[in-house]
Scaffold this motif. Structure first.
Motif, PDB file in Angstrom:
ATOM      1  N   ASN A 113      -2.742   2.817  -0.783  1.00 56.17           N
ATOM      2  CA  ASN A 113      -2.364   2.792   0.625  1.00 56.17           C
ATOM      3  C   ASN A 113      -2.530   4.159   1.291  1.00 56.17           C
ATOM      4  OD1 ASN A 113      -1.464   0.132   0.140  1.00 56.17           O
ATOM      5  ND2 ASN A 113       0.527   0.901  -0.536  1.00 56.17           N
ATOM      6  N   ALA A 114      -2.661   4.131   2.603  1.00 54.03           N
ATOM      7  CA  ALA A 114      -2.597   5.382   3.358  1.00 54.03           C
ATOM      8  C   ALA A 114      -1.161   5.894   3.276  1.00 54.03           C
ATOM      9  CB  ALA A 114      -3.001   5.143   4.810  1.00 54.03           C
ATOM     10  N   SER A 115      -0.992   7.172   3.004  1.00 54.74           N
ATOM     11  CA  SER A 115       0.342   7.726   2.795  1.00 54.74           C
ATOM     12  C   SER A 115       0.559   8.950   3.692  1.00 54.74           C
ATOM     13  CB  SER A 115       0.488   8.130   1.320  1.00 54.74           C
ATOM     14  OG  SER A 115       1.724   8.739   1.065  1.00 54.74           O
ATOM     15  N   PRO A 116       1.739   9.060   4.279  1.00 59.36           N
ATOM     16  CA  PRO A 116       2.932   8.228   4.063  1.00 59.36           C
ATOM     17  C   PRO A 116       2.896   6.874   4.781  1.00 59.36           C
ATOM     18  CG  PRO A 116       3.404   9.939   5.665  1.00 59.36           C
ATOM     19  CD  PRO A 116       2.020  10.222   5.145  1.00 59.36           C
ATOM     20  N   SER A 117       1.990   6.731   5.737  1.00 61.98           N
ATOM     21  CA  SER A 117       1.780   5.443   6.399  1.00 61.98           C
ATOM     22  C   SER A 117       0.400   5.494   7.041  1.00 61.98           C
ATOM     23  CB  SER A 117       2.867   5.180   7.464  1.00 61.98           C
ATOM     24  OG  SER A 117       2.670   6.031   8.593  1.00 61.98           O
ATOM     25  N   HIS A 118       0.082   4.513   7.883  1.00 63.22           N
ATOM     26  CA  HIS A 118      -1.205   4.539   8.585  1.00 63.22           C
ATOM     27  C   HIS A 118      -1.303   5.710   9.563  1.00 63.22           C
ATOM     28  CE1 HIS A 118      -1.020  -0.105   8.012  1.00 63.22           C
ATOM     29  NE2 HIS A 118      -1.457   0.486   6.935  1.00 63.22           N
ATOM     30  N   GLU A 119      -0.161   6.215   9.972  1.00 64.33           N
ATOM     31  CA  GLU A 119      -0.153   7.314  10.939  1.00 64.33           C
ATOM     32  C   GLU A 119      -0.164   8.656  10.218  1.00 64.33           C
ATOM     33  OE1 GLU A 119       2.180   8.735  14.998  1.00 64.33           O
ATOM     34  OE2 GLU A 119       3.164   7.351  13.610  1.00 64.33           O
ATOM     35  N   ASN A 120      -1.127   9.510  10.591  1.00 64.55           N
ATOM     36  CA  ASN A 120      -1.244  10.856  10.034  1.00 64.55           C
ATOM     37  C   ASN A 120      -1.255  10.864   8.501  1.00 64.55           C
ATOM     38  OD1 ASN A 120      -1.146  11.727  12.707  1.00 64.55           O
ATOM     39  ND2 ASN A 120       1.063  12.122  12.623  1.00 64.55           N
ATOM     40  N   PRO A 121      -2.167  10.140   7.891  1.00 69.66           N
ATOM     41  CA  PRO A 121      -2.215  10.103   6.417  1.00 69.66           C
ATOM     42  C   PRO A 121      -2.632  11.450   5.841  1.00 69.66           C
ATOM     43  CG  PRO A 121      -4.154   9.036   7.351  1.00 69.66           C
ATOM     44  CD  PRO A 121      -3.231   9.326   8.506  1.00 69.66           C
ATOM     45  N   LYS A 122      -2.203  11.690   4.620  1.00 69.77           N
ATOM     46  CA  LYS A 122      -2.507  12.984   3.993  1.00 69.77           C
ATOM     47  C   LYS A 122      -3.082  12.830   2.587  1.00 69.77           C
ATOM     48  CE  LYS A 122       2.323  13.528   2.470  1.00 69.77           C
ATOM     49  NZ  LYS A 122       3.524  14.396   2.529  1.00 69.77           N
ATOM     50  N   ASN A 123      -3.553  11.628   2.240  1.00 71.19           N
ATOM     51  CA  ASN A 123      -4.009  11.421   0.861  1.00 71.19           C
ATOM     52  C   ASN A 123      -5.480  11.030   0.755  1.00 71.19           C
ATOM     53  OD1 ASN A 123      -3.327   8.919   2.079  1.00 71.19           O
ATOM     54  ND2 ASN A 123      -3.001   7.945   0.097  1.00 71.19           N
ATOM     55  N   PHE A 124      -6.282  11.325   1.772  1.00 68.57           N
ATOM     56  CA  PHE A 124      -7.715  11.036   1.681  1.00 68.57           C
ATOM     57  C   PHE A 124      -8.425  12.074   0.814  1.00 68.57           C
ATOM     58  CE2 PHE A 124      -7.258   8.233   5.371  1.00 68.57           C
ATOM     59  CZ  PHE A 124      -8.174   7.229   5.062  1.00 68.57           C
ATOM     60  N   VAL A 125      -9.454  11.606   0.125  1.00 72.97           N
ATOM     61  CA  VAL A 125     -10.322  12.470  -0.675  1.00 72.97           C
ATOM     62  C   VAL A 125     -11.751  12.248  -0.198  1.00 72.97           C
ATOM     63  CG1 VAL A 125     -11.226  12.906  -2.986  1.00 72.97           C
ATOM     64  CG2 VAL A 125      -8.790  12.423  -2.671  1.00 72.97           C
ATOM     65  N   ARG A 126     -12.483  13.330   0.014  1.00 74.64           N
ATOM     66  CA  ARG A 126     -13.876  13.232   0.452  1.00 74.64           C
ATOM     67  C   ARG A 126     -14.779  13.789  -0.643  1.00 74.64           C
ATOM     68  NH1 ARG A 126     -13.597  16.036   4.881  1.00 74.64           N
ATOM     69  NH2 ARG A 126     -13.433  14.320   6.393  1.00 74.64           N
ATOM     70  N   ASN A 127     -15.533  12.883  -1.272  1.00 77.40           N
ATOM     71  CA  ASN A 127     -16.477  13.289  -2.322  1.00 77.40           C
ATOM     72  C   ASN A 127     -15.827  14.173  -3.384  1.00 77.40           C
ATOM     73  OD1 ASN A 127     -18.591  11.932  -0.980  1.00 77.40           O
ATOM     74  ND2 ASN A 127     -18.993  13.721   0.305  1.00 77.40           N
ATOM     75  N   GLY A 128     -14.616  13.790  -3.789  1.00 79.14           N
ATOM     76  CA  GLY A 128     -13.938  14.502  -4.868  1.00 79.14           C
ATOM     77  C   GLY A 128     -13.029  15.631  -4.442  1.00 79.14           C
ATOM     78  N   LYS A 129     -12.975  15.948  -3.144  1.00 79.38           N
ATOM     79  CA  LYS A 129     -12.135  17.043  -2.674  1.00 79.38           C
ATOM     80  C   LYS A 129     -11.037  16.524  -1.746  1.00 79.38           C
ATOM     81  CE  LYS A 129     -15.796  20.519  -2.998  1.00 79.38           C
ATOM     82  NZ  LYS A 129     -16.585  21.559  -2.272  1.00 79.38           N
ATOM     83  N   ASP A 130      -9.803  16.960  -2.002  1.00 82.24           N
ATOM     84  CA  ASP A 130      -8.687  16.554  -1.150  1.00 82.24           C
ATOM     85  C   ASP A 130      -8.919  17.012   0.278  1.00 82.24           C
ATOM     86  OD1 ASP A 130      -7.371  15.416  -3.288  1.00 82.24           O
ATOM     87  OD2 ASP A 130      -6.167  17.201  -3.715  1.00 82.24           O
ATOM     88  N   VAL A 131      -8.664  16.122   1.225  1.00 83.42           N
ATOM     89  CA  VAL A 131      -8.859  16.441   2.639  1.00 83.42           C
ATOM     90  C   VAL A 131      -7.614  17.093   3.224  1.00 83.42           C
ATOM     91  CG1 VAL A 131      -9.354  15.492   4.917  1.00 83.42           C
ATOM     92  CG2 VAL A 131     -10.528  14.586   2.901  1.00 83.42           C
ATOM     93  N   GLY A 132      -6.441  16.640   2.776  1.00 81.32           N
ATOM     94  CA  GLY A 132      -5.189  17.153   3.328  1.00 81.32           C
ATOM     95  C   GLY A 132      -4.732  16.336   4.523  1.00 81.32           C
ATOM     96  N   PRO A 133      -3.681  16.764   5.214  1.00 82.32           N
ATOM     97  CA  PRO A 133      -3.131  16.000   6.336  1.00 82.32           C
ATOM     98  C   PRO A 133      -4.162  15.778   7.447  1.00 82.32           C
ATOM     99  CG  PRO A 133      -1.617  17.729   5.642  1.00 82.32           C
ATOM    100  CD  PRO A 133      -2.898  17.975   4.917  1.00 82.32           C
ATOM    101  N   MET A 134      -4.147  14.586   8.008  1.00 84.95           N
ATOM    102  CA  MET A 134      -5.051  14.247   9.105  1.00 84.95           C
ATOM    103  C   MET A 134      -4.238  13.645  10.243  1.00 84.95           C
ATOM    104  SD  MET A 134      -8.347  12.649   7.106  1.00 84.95           S
ATOM    105  CE  MET A 134      -9.458  13.117   8.446  1.00 84.95           C
ATOM    106  N   GLU A 135      -4.713  13.825  11.457  1.00 82.81           N
ATOM    107  CA  GLU A 135      -4.016  13.279  12.611  1.00 82.81           C
ATOM    108  C   GLU A 135      -4.701  12.002  13.081  1.00 82.81           C
ATOM    109  OE1 GLU A 135      -3.516  16.057  15.751  1.00 82.81           O
ATOM    110  OE2 GLU A 135      -2.360  17.482  14.546  1.00 82.81           O
ATOM    111  N   GLY A 136      -3.868  11.025  13.457  1.00 85.39           N
ATOM    112  CA  GLY A 136      -4.402   9.764  13.947  1.00 85.39           C
ATOM    113  C   GLY A 136      -3.979   8.605  13.068  1.00 85.39           C
TER     114      GLY A 136
END
Length: 484
Positions: free
Chosen positions: A169-192
């Motif tokens: 799941n998107a964490s902590p929720s669909h809003e401002n998720p912080k658990n995406f990984v792009r091609n093996g590298k952590d992306v960190g917190p995102m807005e939206g």
């Protein structure tokens, strides 16, 4: 003389290679781009085009209206991970050893911490890459217990050139998720919000794509899986039509997905995507409200079908299905043909000229549906889901009929299981099918009238077919072994 002959041969070879290159280039240009949208926990009745009275989904509805709306479309499983594995491989997820949703890596007696899509499995992007496709995954992965870890293969091992994903799941929720990984590298917190972030990434990948190769783009939304969070303006729009704020959050969540789908479709149209196949569906049926502590906004609808997510009755895996070939004169309309997510791989292989995997496939190509609106499935659809919330762990649809069965081992019903492993293999494989129920889904899609007694001829045929098909499925099911 020999020198002149050599020059002639060189020129002929060059001419042949040049002509072959041009021919291959034209063939590659004629191959369609492909976009697969996969929602998470979207029920059969959650789109306005599939009967929801409140949620507005104009972009998806337009796709259904101008493409093919499939009213008998099935996911590969009634829960997330095996459903995704089935779509990717065209095979029952049991063959890959993915029987239930995949948790994190915490060790367990039933060896679920080992479960992952294994390297030997072949997927849609792997097949398409053999005929020149560029490939990307954006959204949810959930096909391995060790996400972004070298101990298990990640999306790139299955043909994705580019991947931007979360484990579950998107964490902590669909809003401002912080658990995406792009091609093996952590992306960190995102807005939206997750679905919009995922479409942003898809568009960015397409913009930066530096070749003319056709593309396969798999867009796997987290919505409307819990924990649900939706844009405030959409929530306010739906509050007057909802029973409470939590329900308005759910309505807005599906509406936000529709906006995300619309953004990507508009982008494709602006860029002249006059040869693009678009498929839209869901991984399983809707979650049950308050089934677990975080499921407080799960107001998905089944369209009157029996059960919900994790059930082997219809609502567990009978989901919305839409396919449209943009820019091509193909069949459009509503069909009640029985189609499965398992069919996507063989269909795309036939369209693109890619060879089928050298594996036992459970899907069939539905190219004829695109050509003339006709598709008659030959292979039965069978599910062996051992963690079913209802009593029947085995189900099979063939033609208009569906048969369900329970499992017994030495007189006792088989308990609910999350995995098949060396410790319970004998228990599962020697259990007997029993307590059958039979339904005519054409006349009784809600599974209200058991025909196992009143239709003895059909029942006998379906029972024998189930015993045969389930036996073959068991034989081909992967059994996890302790690595210690």
């Amino acid at each position: 003389m020999l020198k002149n002959t050599f020059h002639v041969l060189v020129l002929v070879a060059f001419g042949l290679n040049f002509a072959l290159g041009r021919s291959q280039g034209r063939q590659q240009q004629n191959r369609p781009n492909i976009v697969v949208f996969l929602c998470d926990d979207l029920g059969y009745g959650d789109l306005s085009s599939f009967g929801h009275p409140t949620i507005k989904t104009p972009n998806i509805d337009q796709l259904a209206e101008t493409g093919i709306k499939m009213t008998n479309f099935y996911s590969a499983a009634p829960v997330c991970s095996p459903s995704r594995v089935g779509l990717l491989t065209g095979r029952s997820p049991n063959r890959a050893g993915v029987y239930d949703f995949i948790p994190g890596p915490k060790k367990s007696e039933d060896l679920r911490h080992l479960v992952h899509l294994q390297k030997g499995e072949e997927t849609i992007p792997q097949r398409l890459k053999t005929v020149g496709y560029s490939t990307a995954l954006v959204g949810k992965w959930h096909c391995s217990s060790l996400f972004n870890h070298p101990a298990q293969p990640q999306p790139d091992a299955f043909g994705f050139d580019y991947w931007f994903a979360t484990h579950n799941n998107a964490s902590p929720s669909h809003e401002n998720p912080k658990n995406f990984v792009r091609n093996g590298k952590d992306v960190g917190p995102m807005e939206g919000f997750s679905c919009q972030i995922v479409v942003d990434e898809a568009i960015d990948w397409l913009d930066k794509k530096d070749d003319d190769a056709p593309f396969y783009l798999q867009v796997t939304f987290h919505e409307p899986h819990e924990p649900i969070a939706s844009p405030e303006d959409l929530v306010k729009e739906y509050l007057p039509y909802a029973n409470n704020e939590a329900e308005a959050q759910f309505f807005a969540n599906v509406a936000n997905v529709d906006k995300a789908v619309g953004r990507l479709l508009d982008y494709l149209k602006r860029k002249g995507a006059d040869n693009t196949i678009v498929i839209f569906t869901s991984d399983n049926g809707p979650e049950t409200l308050n089934r677990y502590s975080r499921a407080q906004r799960s107001f998905g609808r089944t369209g009157g079908l029996k059960g919900r997510k994790l059930w082997t009755t219809e609502a567990g895996f009978h989901v919305p299905g839409i396919v449209k070939w943009m820019g091509r004169d193909t069949y459009s309309g509503t069909t009640d043909a029985v189609v499965s997510a398992l069919d996507i791989l063989p269909t795309l292989c036939e369209i693109t000229g890619a060879e089928l995997p050298n594996k036992e496939l459970d899907g069939e190509s539905f190219v004829s549906l695109l050509k003339n609106g006709q598709f008659f499935r030959k292979k039965p659809l069978i599910w062996g889901f051992y963690n079913a919330l209802n009593e029947h762990q085995v189900a099979m649809r063939h033609g208009d009929y569906k048969i369900l069965a329970r499992l017994k081992y030495k007189g006792d019903y088989l308990p609910r299981l999350n995995n098949i492993h060396s410790g319970n293999e004998a228990l599962v494989k020697t259990s007997e099918l029993t307590d059958f129920e039979l339904y005519n889904l054409k006349d009784d899609p809600r599974e209200t009238t058991d025909l196992s007694v009143d239709s003895p001829v059909v029942f006998g045929q379906m029972k024998r077919l189930l015993e045969k098909e389930y036996g073959l499925l068991l034989k081909g099911s992967h059994v996890w072994q302790n690595e210690e």
